[in-house]
Design an enzyme around this catalytic site. Structure first.
Site, PDB file in Angstrom:
ATOM      1  N   LYS A 282       0.832  -1.197   0.000  1.00 14.88           N
ATOM      2  CA  LYS A 282       0.000   0.000   0.000  1.00 14.88           C
ATOM      3  C   LYS A 282       0.871   1.252   0.000  1.00 14.88           C
ATOM      4  CE  LYS A 282      -3.788  -1.976   2.769  1.00 14.88           C
ATOM      5  NZ  LYS A 282      -4.901  -1.728   1.825  1.00 14.88           N
ATOM      6  N   ARG A 356     -10.531 -11.193   1.393  1.00 14.59           N
ATOM      7  CA  ARG A 356     -11.393 -12.212   0.792  1.00 14.59           C
ATOM      8  C   ARG A 356     -10.743 -13.591   0.819  1.00 14.59           C
ATOM      9  NH1 ARG A 356     -11.742  -8.874  -4.620  1.00 14.59           N
ATOM     10  NH2 ARG A 356     -11.789  -7.308  -2.970  1.00 14.59           N
TER      11      ARG A 356
END
Length: 512
Positions: A282, A356
């Site tokens: 990130k 996920r």
């Protein structure tokens, strides 16, 4: 870890004749709808009434939504009067009351108020539970890492609800106390989420769950699957995310059972205790906020804590996959293919789409192990949901319309709003992999929240399922005065508890 005690600890109900103002730090709270004058109070004394009427005449007091005024009254039975602006009567809702109380909380704190009498004699329509929960949420502080203050500002500890003789006092008290408990549970989730990531590791989350089980009595048990056990079960989607961290992953399973229950509900919460993005790193700006990537886990644990005390006639399972996503030499790399515990293969095209992956194994394991009647997961899953809904509502996607709508209704009731997004087969097709069954990301900048949910659906089988993406509402909220933007919100705890209460009622059985 200590939970802030800046919360209401006593609620009582009485009539105006029985109201006792003994002791210091008292405040009379008088509601006021916009431009409905004169003030309508059964407790306000003449001198204060005259002063406040003068302020009305000068339009200092209008009753506009969220406008509050505190009038000191040191020589009266109460120490002060707080006029609570409710806005237009026709537009007033439970949420508008929460926001008004959120603004009033700062005035109560500034004037060192510890006990309030809320004059409801002429306001029987006010949703008192919203008043109580907002006060608890607004007074929450996270000061674990602060030096002890010599004289900390007091908070409102006692609320007296002053009502007309005709009011069902027992029913009102029960509703107010339930709201207080729900909000305290939400503050528990906030505490977990606000804790620094070096102190909030997967192992610490597991220890918190074990403590919940210990305090929950015989009806609650906790099992924690370690890395070896997850390897045996083939949970390679979850384990792949954890590879880059020196902190071992945990799959936390809290199980509450009731001997008369005929329904089983499973709650799953994403527990990434810190998310760097892994090899798909990130940007550095605001990366410190990624300690909040375990807000879904915090919500599930706090909800389970509340469930063990409420003891609904349900079986409720809380599952938390807890990992840290780091980019060391052992970290998962883009392009790897992993096999989840239900046998489906996944192309990991972006290691920052890790939530996920851990939820995939958790959902599949929960469905296979407990065969629940329905399953709900909560996760700070996508930035796309912030683009779609801002910080106003969470997105909800599911395979069962009735389940989704029941969650939406609970959200409306608690002010934790959900907005349903579609889940057509087209979105599921977008998650098909090139070299594996699935890809962990969909087409760039296309329906990111929905495609993330479509991926998760592949691990829920035929079980009715709903996914709540809380990325936009778990922290940084600025539109709700009762939730400080620097803190996590605990979004989902009050919603789930309201929803679970409804599930109990629908089964035709009442809570103990």
């Amino acid at each position: 870890m200590k939970l802030s005690m800046d919360m209401v600890t006593s609620i009582s109900v009485c009539t105006a004749e029985d109201m006792n103002w003994e002791g210091g730090g008292n405040c009379l709270v008088v509601p006021l709808y916009r431009k409905e004058f004169p003030l309508n109070s059964a407790l306000l004394q003449e001198e204060e009434e005259l002063v406040l009427q003068a302020l009305v005449d000068r339009e200092v007091l209008t009753g506009a939504a969220g406008t509050c005024y505190y009038l000191p009254a040191p020589s009266r039975p109460y120490s002060g009067v707080l006029v609570l602006g409710l806005g237009d009567r026709k537009k007033a809702t439970a949420e508008s009351l929460r926001r008004a109380v959120g603004k009033a909380a700062s005035l109560l704190k500034a004037n060192r108020v510890e006990r309030i009498g809320v004059d409801l004699v002429h306001f029987p329509e006010l949703p008192v539970p919203a008043f109580v929960e907002s006060l608890n949420l607004a007074q929450y502080r996270f000061d674990t890492y602060k030096k002890e203050e010599e004289k900390p500002a007091p908070a409102v500890r006692e609320v007296v609800l002053v009502v007309a003789d005709s009011v069902d006092k027992a029913a009102l008290l029960e509703a107010a106390e339930r709201a207080a408990f729900f909000s305290v549970a939400a503050n528990g989730a906030r505490h977990l989420a606000n804790t620094a990531s070096n102190d909030m590791t997967p192992a610490v989350l597991a220890a918190a769950a074990q403590k919940i089980a210990e305090e929950g009595g015989e009806q609650c048990t906790c099992a924690v699957l370690d890395q070896q056990r997850m390897e045996e079960l083939g949970m390679n989607a979850l384990l792949g995310v954890a590879r880059g961290s020196g902190k071992p992953p945990q799959l936390i399973c809290l199980e509450y059972t009731h001997p008369e229950a005929t329904r089983t509900i499973t709650l799953v919460g994403k527990g990434v205790t810190f998310d760097t993005g892994g090899i798909s790193l990130k940007p550095g700006a605001k990366m410190h906020e990624m300690k909040f990537d375990m807000c879904g886990a915090a919500v599930v644990l706090a909800t389970m804590m509340a469930v063990t005390r409420l003891k609904p006639v349900l079986n409720v399972i809380g599952v938390v996959p807890a990992v840290e996503n780091m980019p060391d030499g052992n970290a998962q790399t883009p392009g790897e293919i992993v096999r989840a515990c239900n046998g489906k293969t996944i192309e990991v095209l972006n290691t920052d789409a890790e939530g996920r992956l851990i939820l995939a194994d958790a959902l599949a394991y929960a469905v296979d192990t407990w065969k629940p009647d329905c399953i709900v997961d909560l996760a700070t899953l996508t930035g796309a949901v912030v683009i779609a809904l801002g910080h106003v509502a969470a997105g909800v996607v599911g395979s069962d319309s009735a389940l989704v709508q029941s969650l939406v209704a609970a959200g409306e009731s608690t002010g934790e709003r959900l907005w349903e997004l579609p889940l057509w087969e087209d979105y599921e097709e977008m998650m098909e992999g090139t070299f594996a069954d699935l890809s962990n990301i969909g087409p760039e900048r296309e329906a990111g929240t929905i495609t993330g949910a479509a991926f998760l659906k592949a691990f829920t089988g035929d079980t009715p399922w709903a996914h709540i993406d809380i990325a936009g509402v778990s922290y940084g909220i600025r539109n709700k005065p009762y939730l400080k933007p620097e803190y996590a919100t605990g979004f989902g705890v009050r919603l789930l508890l309201e929803w679970l209460t409804g599930r109990t009622a629908q089964s035709g059985q009442a809570s103990e």
